[in-house]
Scaffold this active site. Structure first.
Site, PDB file in Angstrom:
ATOM      1  N   ASP A  93      30.690 -42.457   1.150  1.00 28.57           N
ATOM      2  CA  ASP A  93      30.649 -41.105   0.910  1.00 28.57           C
ATOM      3  C   ASP A  93      29.850 -40.603   0.540  1.00 28.57           C
ATOM      4  OD1 ASP A  93      32.085 -38.602   1.017  1.00 28.57           O
ATOM      5  OD2 ASP A  93      33.538 -39.126  -0.716  1.00 28.57           O
ATOM      6  N   GLU A 148      25.035 -36.227   2.637  1.00 27.68           N
ATOM      7  CA  GLU A 148      24.728 -35.136   3.770  1.00 27.68           C
ATOM      8  C   GLU A 148      24.046 -34.088   3.060  1.00 27.68           C
ATOM      9  OE1 GLU A 148      28.942 -36.337   4.127  1.00 27.68           O
ATOM     10  OE2 GLU A 148      27.985 -35.238   3.224  1.00 27.68           O
ATOM     11  N   ASP A 208      36.700 -34.352   5.668  1.00 31.23           N
ATOM     12  CA  ASP A 208      37.887 -33.828   5.487  1.00 31.23           C
ATOM     13  C   ASP A 208      38.557 -32.784   5.971  1.00 31.23           C
ATOM     14  OD1 ASP A 208      37.307 -35.468   2.409  1.00 31.23           O
ATOM     15  OD2 ASP A 208      35.944 -33.472   1.973  1.00 31.23           O
TER      16      ASP A 208
END
Length: 778
Positions: free
Chosen positions: A434, A437, A502
């Site tokens: 995950d 970024e 998400d």
């Protein structure tokens, strides 16, 4: 970024200089170098006190030319740089010729021709045989810009107060469409959009993207790969309606033009340039179940989930432990929460031995929280990104005092892999990578000080996922490694797989996810998933069930939520009817299981060629159908199945079928395309159509789990087949067994490869007649 104010004015605060002349053309080892002054040269005096732009056009590979524009060549070209031609650069002999049409450079099937008149700035890209014009660089299409605009050239002696940009504008043809540029959730056709390639954690409802891929595909039979991991700004018919403008901050801009002529061939060549996706194990195609993000769980909760799924006739192949397998404030320290998981190795072993699940995945990210066991060690040994004054770079966004692993430090990589191996020792089989970024660019210093922090922002995703993927390969084998990654840039397709991030629990978010998956697939990503039911919020039962149907026809399928579980009985108070969430999930999981012989073979073929398995844009299969380039609510699974997800509670759906005969998988009803059609479906079906001339191999009904013998007791369904129709047979380890095909006499050849009691059905498979009552033909 826009440099002009309409057609006539320069944007406020900008100074723009264009390549106006092609003063000189020099042959180089790999192509041509063009010296282009920023005003036309008619006398010797015209050569003074002006800028020039050098345009280097080189043959990179068959059908691929690179174009690099440079203002000041002395500027350092700092890394990181994309890892191009990872399997070796194919040899190509540049061909240069001159005629009354100009000077032409050819790289196999692709050529560039420079206009013979020095004062006519005109570079045309076209097929070498002359049959296909692609795009051009015309008047005022290559340039440099300053911001703010210097009032005196002497001011540029000190560039600290100025920003310098390079840009190109390639022409857009009438009706031409542009697609890709990563996992973008807006309109599928990018013409009219301003897009910035800069990885961000922005969800699925904005112009931000987790996966910015500097490659776009044109409906005219070519693609463009922008060779920088730094920030790229694109104006796609949005500054000049007839041009795609690409701009970067710096002194040089390089991109590759890639010829097809078909979009599939463009992606094949793009895969040679940036890398082919790895093959993923067969078990990864099964259903993944997560604990959800913020919900509490322990061994009892996990077992109750899996036992509940089994009781409701749904097999889970992969169970995923999300963030709270570690204690709060400690992510990621690789330490199981001892209160909830006192003996994680034994727990995982018991889980697998129970038969409730085959594999286990855990969540990690590259951020190391200050209060976790790993932080002190990583900080002291220099494994974390630093500020320029030598401090560890930290902030309190996401995790308190978190630092960032510096993957440019070989010792940090070694340490991180050791942490991963400790998880593998406990029985962890795959990793959800995950985040990645939010990588800072200001006040940072990487271990490798030669690197440009701005370029590292996007490129970090490549390094992060590469380290974890290769650690999995080293432990489990080359074809047994699989990730569940969120961030990406060009080249990250080599480390599958990724999911869409998400999303909200709404039908609009499901449509956003479809668009995101379609766009990413046009950037060389074969495998893709999303959070079934939506991540944020609480899905209504009808949304959950429609999303289940969509999600189980993606290459990979995961149930995952944020603050609520996604096991079906929590969605609708355990409705046990045929239209309830549990039965709906069971049916779609069973269908995907039956499709595994087809999916796994198609996945191998897609990875080999750099194509998406699912979601595959319709235009890849039907590039000559103009409508196909605008379809963003439906997709192909491989080359033979067309899927139209349903976004309405009523079950009504409108979809398009390209030219040919299409057979409904659920009823064997045949429709003739091209055309638009309307249907109404219950929750156990949707428009799933099989393309004519297809041999579809279906696994035996009732098998649980994605891994079984894909040639034993199968049903071979023939859909309006002709001589030459074929289907590859693979075993569940990815080994090629042979091919079924239709021979000259119309007979099925290769049946000796099949085992057990296989059956053959003509013009469709053996359908369940109960579907007829739940599907309305509007």
């Amino acid at each position: 970024m826009k440099f002009r104010d309409g057609m006539w004015l320069t944007a406020e605060g900008m100074r723009v200089e264009y390549a106006e002349d092609v003063y000189n053309i020099t042959e180089t080892e790999r192509g041509l170098s063009l010296l282009c002054p920023s005003r036309k040269i008619f006398s010797r005096g015209d050569t003074l006190n002006q800028s020039t732009i050098t345009i280097d056009i080189e043959a990179a590979s068959d059908g691929i030319l690179s174009v690099e524009t440079t203002h000041w060549a002395g500027a350092a070209n700092r890394g990181p740089h994309f890892d191009l031609f990872p399997d070796g650069q194919p040899k190509i002999e540049p061909q240069v010729s001159k005629s009354d049409k100009g000077t032409t450079l050819s790289a196999g099937a692709l050529s560039a021709t420079i206009h013979p008149d020095q004062h006519t700035f005109d570079i045309r890209f076209h097929s070498t045989d002359g049959s296909k014009p692609l795009t051009s660089l015309l008047n005022r299409s290559v340039g440099l810009a300053y911001s703010p605009a210097p009032s005196n050239p002497m001011q540029t002696g000190d560039m600290r107060d100025f920003k310098h940009y390079m840009f190109t504008q390639t022409t857009l043809g009438i009706g031409e469409t542009v697609h890709g540029l990563g996992e973008r959730f807006g309109a599928f056709n990018k013409v009219g959009q301003s897009i910035t390639l800069w990885n961000a954690d922005g969800g699925t409802s904005s112009d931000q993207a987790y996966k910015n891929v500097s490659f776009w595909l044109s409906s005219r039979g070519y693609g463009v790969f922008i060779d920088t991991p730094g920030k790229v700004d694109l104006e796609i018919g949005s500054e000049r309606c007839s041009r795609v403008q690409t701009s970067v901050e710096g002194q040089r801009l390089k991109w590759y033009i890639i010829y097809g002529p078909t979009p599939k061939e463009v992606l094949q060549r793009y895969a040679v340039l940036t890398g082919r996706p790895g093959q993923v194990p067969s078990w990864s195609f099964g259903l993944w179940l997560s604990t959800s993000f913020t919900t509490n769980y322990d061994e009892t909760t996990v077992n109750s989930f899996l036992e509940g799924m089994k009781e409701r006739d749904t097999q889970v192949d992969v169970f995923h432990y999300d963030c709270f397998w570690m204690k709060a404030f400690t992510w990621t320290d690789f330490v199981f929460d001892s209160e909830r998981f006192p003996d994680p190795k034994a727990q995982i072993s018991r889980l697998k031995k129970s038969g409730l699940v085959k594999k286990v995945c855990v969540w990690i990210n590259p951020y190391i929280a200050q209060h976790g066991a790993a932080f002190k060690n990583a900080a002291e040994k220099g494994y974390l990104l630093k500020r320029r004054n030598g401090d560890v770079w930290q902030w309190d966004l996401w995790q308190a005092g978190m630092g960032i692993i510096d993957f440019t430090n070989p010792e940090a990589v070694k340490w991180y892999v050791e942490c991963l191996n400790e998880l593998f020792d406990k029985g962890v089989d795959c990793i959800k990578t995950d985040f990645g970024e939010r990588i800072p660019t200001l006040d940072v210093e990487w271990y490798d000080k030669s690197l440009d922090p701005h370029k590292m922002h996007n490129y970090y995703a490549f390094l992060y996922n590469k380290v974890v993927y290769e650690a999995l390969q080293a432990r489990y084998g080359t074809t047994e490694a699989v990730l569940f990654a969120r961030s990406a840039c060009a080249g990250t397709q080599r480390f599958p797989l990724v999911w869409g991030g998400d999303c909200e629990s709404t039908p609009e978010a499901m449509a956003e996810s479809v668009r995101g998956g379609l766009g990413l697939g046009l950037g060389g990503f074969t495998f893709w998933s999303n959070d079934i039911g939506g991540f944020e919020g609480y899905p209504a039962p009808w949304i959950y069930k429609r999303w289940v149907a969509f999600g189980l026809l993606c290459s990979h399928s995961r149930l995952h939520g944020s603050s609520s579980y996604r096991v079906p009985w929590t969605i609708d108070n355990d409705d046990k009817s045929e239209e309830g969430c549990s039965r709906t999930l069971a049916k779609w999981t069973a269908l995907k299981t039956r499709l595994m012989p087809y999916l796994y073979a198609q996945g191998a073929k897609a990875a080999e060629n750099g194509w998406p398995l699912s979601l595959r844009a319709i235009c890849l299969e039907f590039p000559d159908d103009q409508t196909a380039w605008y379809l963003d609510r439906q997709f192909m699974v491989g080359d033979a199945l067309l899927v139209a997800p349903i976004f309405e509670e009523s079950g009504e759906v409108e979809f398009y079928l390209p030219k040919g005969k299409w057979t409904s998988f659920f009823t064997n009803r045949v429709r003739d395309g091209p055309g638009w059609f309307k249907e109404k479906h219950g929750f156990s079906s949707l428009p799933l159509y099989v393309r004519e001339n297809t041999i579809l191999i279906l696994g035996k009904s009732g098998i649980k789990g994605a891994v079984y013998d894909y040639v034993e007791d199968v049903e071979v369904a023939l859909y309006h087949v002709k001589e030459g129709a074929s289907a590859e047979l693979l075993d569940n380890q990815g080994n090629k067994l042979g091919t079924l095909k239709i021979g000259a006499n119309g007979e099925l050849e290769g049946k000796s490869l099949l085992k057990g009691s296989y059956t053959t059905s003509e013009n469709g498979h053996e359908v369940d007649e109960s579907y007829s009552s739940t599907i309305g033909w509007l």
